[in-house]
Design a protein around this motif. Structure first.
Motif, PDB file in Angstrom:
ATOM      1  N   LEU A 342       0.852  -1.219  -0.117  1.00 51.86           N
ATOM      2  CA  LEU A 342       0.117   0.092   0.206  1.00 51.86           C
ATOM      3  C   LEU A 342       0.896   1.211  -0.014  1.00 51.86           C
ATOM      4  N   HIS A 343       2.196   1.239   0.505  1.00 55.03           N
ATOM      5  CA  HIS A 343       2.906   2.554   0.417  1.00 55.03           C
ATOM      6  C   HIS A 343       3.207   2.812  -1.006  1.00 55.03           C
ATOM      7  N   ALA A 344       3.136   2.005  -1.843  1.00 52.83           N
ATOM      8  CA  ALA A 344       3.514   2.056  -3.105  1.00 52.83           C
ATOM      9  C   ALA A 344       2.463   3.204  -3.994  1.00 52.83           C
ATOM     10  N   LEU A 345       1.251   3.010  -3.247  1.00 49.78           N
ATOM     11  CA  LEU A 345       0.235   4.041  -3.834  1.00 49.78           C
ATOM     12  C   LEU A 345       0.258   5.277  -3.744  1.00 49.78           C
ATOM     13  N   GLU A 346       1.144   5.867  -2.865  1.00 50.96           N
ATOM     14  CA  GLU A 346       1.451   7.287  -2.800  1.00 50.96           C
ATOM     15  C   GLU A 346       2.341   7.628  -4.121  1.00 50.96           C
ATOM     16  N   PHE A 347       2.064   8.176  -4.920  1.00 47.28           N
ATOM     17  CA  PHE A 347       2.667   8.384  -6.342  1.00 47.28           C
ATOM     18  C   PHE A 347       3.331   9.609  -6.174  1.00 47.28           C
ATOM     19  N   ASP A 348       4.670   9.814  -6.172  1.00 52.08           N
ATOM     20  CA  ASP A 348       5.321  11.103  -6.437  1.00 52.08           C
ATOM     21  C   ASP A 348       6.132  11.144  -7.349  1.00 52.08           C
ATOM     22  N   PRO A 349       5.939  11.440  -8.696  1.00 56.74           N
ATOM     23  CA  PRO A 349       6.798  11.673  -9.570  1.00 56.74           C
ATOM     24  C   PRO A 349       7.897  12.570  -9.440  1.00 56.74           C
ATOM     25  N   GLY A 350       7.865  13.534  -8.762  1.00 52.10           N
ATOM     26  CA  GLY A 350       9.023  14.461  -8.178  1.00 52.10           C
ATOM     27  C   GLY A 350      10.018  13.827  -7.419  1.00 52.10           C
ATOM     28  N   PHE A 351       9.470  12.950  -6.618  1.00 53.29           N
ATOM     29  CA  PHE A 351      10.538  12.440  -5.708  1.00 53.29           C
ATOM     30  C   PHE A 351      11.598  11.610  -6.657  1.00 53.29           C
ATOM     31  N   VAL A 352      11.097  10.853  -7.739  1.00 54.66           N
ATOM     32  CA  VAL A 352      11.948  10.282  -8.555  1.00 54.66           C
ATOM     33  C   VAL A 352      13.104  10.867  -9.111  1.00 54.66           C
ATOM     34  N   GLY A 353      12.837  12.059  -9.399  1.00 56.64           N
ATOM     35  CA  GLY A 353      14.087  12.874  -9.636  1.00 56.64           C
ATOM     36  C   GLY A 353      14.667  13.968  -8.477  1.00 56.64           C
ATOM     37  N   GLY A 354      14.307  13.701  -7.417  1.00 56.95           N
ATOM     38  CA  GLY A 354      14.407  14.519  -6.118  1.00 56.95           C
ATOM     39  C   GLY A 354      15.806  14.254  -5.426  1.00 56.95           C
ATOM     40  N   ARG A 355      15.787  14.807  -4.318  1.00 55.07           N
ATOM     41  CA  ARG A 355      17.001  14.571  -3.642  1.00 55.07           C
ATOM     42  C   ARG A 355      17.081  13.186  -2.838  1.00 55.07           C
ATOM     43  N   PRO A 356      18.311  12.669  -2.783  1.00 56.83           N
ATOM     44  CA  PRO A 356      18.321  11.094  -2.172  1.00 56.83           C
ATOM     45  C   PRO A 356      18.367  11.407  -0.482  1.00 56.83           C
ATOM     46  N   ASP A 357      17.269  11.763  -0.015  1.00 58.91           N
ATOM     47  CA  ASP A 357      17.363  12.008   1.509  1.00 58.91           C
ATOM     48  C   ASP A 357      16.067  10.945   2.074  1.00 58.91           C
ATOM     49  N   ALA A 358      15.691   9.957   1.325  1.00 55.67           N
ATOM     50  CA  ALA A 358      14.571   9.149   2.031  1.00 55.67           C
ATOM     51  C   ALA A 358      15.411   8.345   3.124  1.00 55.67           C
ATOM     52  N   ASP A 359      14.525   7.693   3.979  1.00 52.63           N
ATOM     53  CA  ASP A 359      15.057   6.830   4.961  1.00 52.63           C
ATOM     54  C   ASP A 359      14.372   5.468   4.791  1.00 52.63           C
ATOM     55  N   ASP A 360      15.141   4.453   4.711  1.00 51.80           N
ATOM     56  CA  ASP A 360      14.606   3.213   4.368  1.00 51.80           C
ATOM     57  C   ASP A 360      13.581   2.519   5.769  1.00 51.80           C
ATOM     58  N   ASP A 361      13.744   3.383   6.889  1.00 53.59           N
ATOM     59  CA  ASP A 361      12.756   3.158   7.931  1.00 53.59           C
ATOM     60  C   ASP A 361      11.549   3.978   7.893  1.00 53.59           C
ATOM     61  N   ALA A 362      11.554   4.959   7.074  1.00 52.16           N
ATOM     62  CA  ALA A 362      10.297   5.747   6.751  1.00 52.16           C
ATOM     63  C   ALA A 362       9.345   5.144   5.616  1.00 52.16           C
ATOM     64  N   ASP A 363       8.548   5.470   5.206  1.00 51.71           N
ATOM     65  CA  ASP A 363       7.584   4.963   4.086  1.00 51.71           C
ATOM     66  C   ASP A 363       8.226   5.908   2.418  1.00 51.71           C
ATOM     67  N   ASP A 364       9.328   6.820   2.634  1.00 49.51           N
ATOM     68  CA  ASP A 364       9.537   7.511   1.395  1.00 49.51           C
ATOM     69  C   ASP A 364      10.414   6.551   0.557  1.00 49.51           C
ATOM     70  N   TRP A 365      11.027   5.294   0.954  1.00 49.58           N
ATOM     71  CA  TRP A 365      11.559   4.647   0.129  1.00 49.58           C
ATOM     72  C   TRP A 365      10.745   4.124  -1.016  1.00 49.58           C
ATOM     73  N   ALA A 366       9.457   3.858  -0.681  1.00 51.45           N
ATOM     74  CA  ALA A 366       8.449   3.334  -1.383  1.00 51.45           C
ATOM     75  C   ALA A 366       7.851   4.318  -2.675  1.00 51.45           C
ATOM     76  N   LEU A 367       8.253   5.583  -2.556  1.00 52.18           N
ATOM     77  CA  LEU A 367       7.783   6.514  -3.418  1.00 52.18           C
ATOM     78  C   LEU A 367       8.239   6.332  -4.994  1.00 52.18           C
ATOM     79  N   THR A 368       9.383   5.594  -5.121  1.00 51.18           N
ATOM     80  CA  THR A 368       9.759   5.332  -6.451  1.00 51.18           C
ATOM     81  C   THR A 368       9.483   3.952  -7.100  1.00 51.18           C
ATOM     82  N   ILE A 369       8.849   3.321  -6.097  1.00 50.68           N
ATOM     83  CA  ILE A 369       8.680   1.999  -6.683  1.00 50.68           C
ATOM     84  C   ILE A 369       7.688   1.565  -7.587  1.00 50.68           C
ATOM     85  N   ALA A 370       6.632   2.256  -7.419  1.00 50.58           N
ATOM     86  CA  ALA A 370       5.713   2.249  -8.478  1.00 50.58           C
ATOM     87  C   ALA A 370       5.769   2.800  -9.853  1.00 50.58           C
ATOM     88  N   PRO A 371       6.438   4.056  -9.866  1.00 50.64           N
ATOM     89  CA  PRO A 371       6.946   4.493 -10.924  1.00 50.64           C
ATOM     90  C   PRO A 371       8.061   3.749 -11.631  1.00 50.64           C
TER      91      PRO A 371
END
Length: 400
Positions: A342-371
Motif C-alpha cells: 500500500l505504501h506504493a500507492l503514494e505516487f510522487d513523480p517529483g521524488f523520482v528525480g528528487g534529493r536522495p534523502d529518503a530513510d528506509d525506516d520511513a515510507d519515503d523509500w516506496a515513492l519510487t517503486i510504483a513509477p
C-alpha cells in the motif's frame, strides 16, 4: 553462488568493487539505491570519474580509448556497476554510436567525436523510431534530399529518449524512396542545435520526462556527417542494434532489485511478522533467482561462443538475452512493488528525480517503486520488441 571465474577474474571483480565503493559519490549512490533518476550533470560527473580511471568505454577498441578487457571482464564490470549500484553510462554514447563510428566512421569522425563521447562532452540520442516505424523500423519515412554538400531532412521521430539533453543525434533517414524499405536508408549525425530541429516532451506513465517527439523541418546536415556510404544505413543500424542487445539482459540490474527487495522485506511487517518470513514471498524470490542464474549461464555461454566465432558481428542468439532479460527485469520490479504494498500507492513523480534523502525506516523509500515498476514495462519494447526478437530467433537460430 558465483560462476566459475578464474582467480584472475575474481581479483578483477574485487578491484572493480573497491573502485565503486570509493569513487562513486555517495549522493549519486543513494539516488541509485532509491531508484531515483540521475540528472544530466550527475551523469557527466560520474562518466568523467570513470574516464579518469580509463573505464568509461570498456567495449571500445583500445586504440580509441577502450580497456582491452575480454568479454568476461566486460560482463563482470557491468554486473558490478549495477550491483554497486552506480549509474550506467549513457548507452547511446558508449554502446551504440561509439562502436558504430569505430566500425564504419571516417577517420575525421573518429578523431573528432570519439574522445568527446568518452568524456561526455557530446551527449547523443537515437533518432530511429517514428510514428508507424517502431518495431518495423525499416518502414521509416523521414526523408533526406541531397542539396550540394548538405542533406535536407524533413520528418518526425518518436520516443527519442534524452533528446532534451542531447547535443547530437544519430539519425536514420530515407535517401532513396524507390528502393526496397530495408535499402535506401542513410545514417547521419545531426547537431541538435541545427535550425529546424524541435523537441516536444513525452511524459510517460511513471510521471517522468525521458522520451520525446522530435520534428525535423528542412534541417541541413553536412554530407561530412554521413556515416559510411549513402543508402547503407540499414547495415550500420543492424550492427548498432546488435551491440545494444549484447548487454541488454542486464542481469546485474535484476540482481540488485531482488537484493533490495530482500532488504526491505526484512523491515516490512505483514501479519505481525516481517514479510521476508512469508513462505509465498520466499518462493517468489527463489523463482526469480533461479531464472536469473539460468540467464546468467546463458549469457556466459553466449560470450564463450562469441569469442570463438571468426566474425565480429553480434550473435543473433543475443535476442534470447533481450527477451528473458527484460522479463526478469519486470519480474524483479514487480517483486519490489509487492514489498511496498500500500505504501506504493503514494505516487510522487517529483521524488523520482528528487534529493536522495529518503530513510528506509520511513515510507519515503516506496515513492519510487510504483513509477519504476511502470517504467520497467518498456524494457520488453526498447531495443527491438520481444515479439521481433522471437521472430529473429525463429528465423536465424531455429531456421523456421
Amino acid at each position: 553462488m558465483d560462476l566459475r571465474y578464474t582467480d584472475e577474474e575474481l581479483a578483477f571483480r574485487d578491484e572493480v568493487r573497491a573502485f565503486f565503493a570509493t569513487a562513486l559519490p555517495p549522493e549519486i549512490r543513494r539516488k541509485c539505491e532509491l531508484g531515483q533518476r540521475i540528472g544530466k550533470d550527475e551523469m557527466k560527473r560520474w562518466v568523467r570519474i570513470l574516464h579518469e580511471r580509463g573505464w568509461a568505454t570498456p567495449s571500445w577498441a583500445p586504440e580509441w580509448g577502450g580497456t582491452g578487457w575480454d568479454p568476461v571482464r566486460q560482463y563482470i564490470f557491468k554486473e558490478e556497476l549495477a550491483m554497486a549500484p552506480a549509474p550506467e553510462p549513457i548507452s547511446f554514447n558508449m554502446n551504440m554510436i561509439g562502436p558504430t563510428l569505430i566500425a564504419f566512421g571516417s577517420e575525421a569522425q573518429k578523431r573528432h567525436f570519439l574522445p568527446r563521447i568518452a568524456r561526455m562532452e557530446d551527449w547523443f540520442c537515437q533518432g530511429f523510431s517514428e510514428p508507424g516505424a517502431g518495431s518495423d523500423l525499416a518502414a521509416l519515412r523521414t526523408g533526406a534530399v541531397l542539396d550540394g554538400d548538405h542533406y535536407v531532412v524533413n520528418g518526425q521521430k518518436l520516443w527519442t529518449s534524452t533528446a532534451h539533453h542531447a547535443d547530437w543525434c544519430f539519425l536514420l533517414v530515407r535517401t532513396d524512396p524507390a528502393a526496397k524499405k530495408q535499402q535506401g536508408i542513410t545514417y547521419l549525425l545531426m547537431d541538435m542545435r541545427s535550425p529546424g530541429v524541435s523537441v516536444r516532451p513525452i511524459v510517460t506513465i511513471d510521471g517522468h520526462h525521458e522520451t520525446n517527439e522530435m520534428f525535423l523541418d528542412n534541417v541541413r546536415i553536412p554530407v561530412a556527417n554521413r556515416v559510411g556510404e549513402e543508402n547503407k544505413g540499414w547495415d550500420y543500424a543492424k550492427y548498432l542494434l546488435g551491440h545494444e542487445r549484447s548487454g541488454i539482459a542486464r542481469v546485474g540490474v535484476s540482481k540488485f532489485r531482488v537484493r533490495r527487495a530482500r532488504q526491505l522485506a526484512a523491515k516490512v511487517m505483514q501479519g505481525g511478522r516481517p514479510l521476508i518470513e512469508d513462505a509465498r514471498f520466499q518462493e517468489r524470490v527463489a523463482e526469480i533467482e533461479i531464472e536469473l542464474k539460468a540467464l546468467e549461464i546463458t549469457q556466459m555461454r553466449l560470450i564463450s561462443e562469441t569469442a570463438r566465432r571468426p566474425s565480429d558481428k553480434p550473435d543473433p542468439k543475443s535476442s534470447i538475452l533481450k527477451v528473458k532479460g527484460s522479463q526478469l527485469q519486470q519480474a524483479a520490479a514487480e517483486l519490489l512493488l509487492e514489498v511496498a504494498g500500500l505504501h506504493a500507492l503514494e505516487f510522487d513523480p517529483g521524488f523520482v528525480g528528487g534529493r536522495p534523502d529518503a530513510d528506509d525506516d520511513a515510507d519515503d523509500w516506496a515513492l519510487t517503486i510504483a513509477p519504476n515498476h511502470y517504467w520497467a514495462r518498456h524494457v520488453s519494447i526498447v531495443g527491438g520488441s520481444n515479439e521481433i526478437q522471437r521472430n529473429i530467433l525463429a528465423k536465424t537460430v531455429l531456421g523456421l
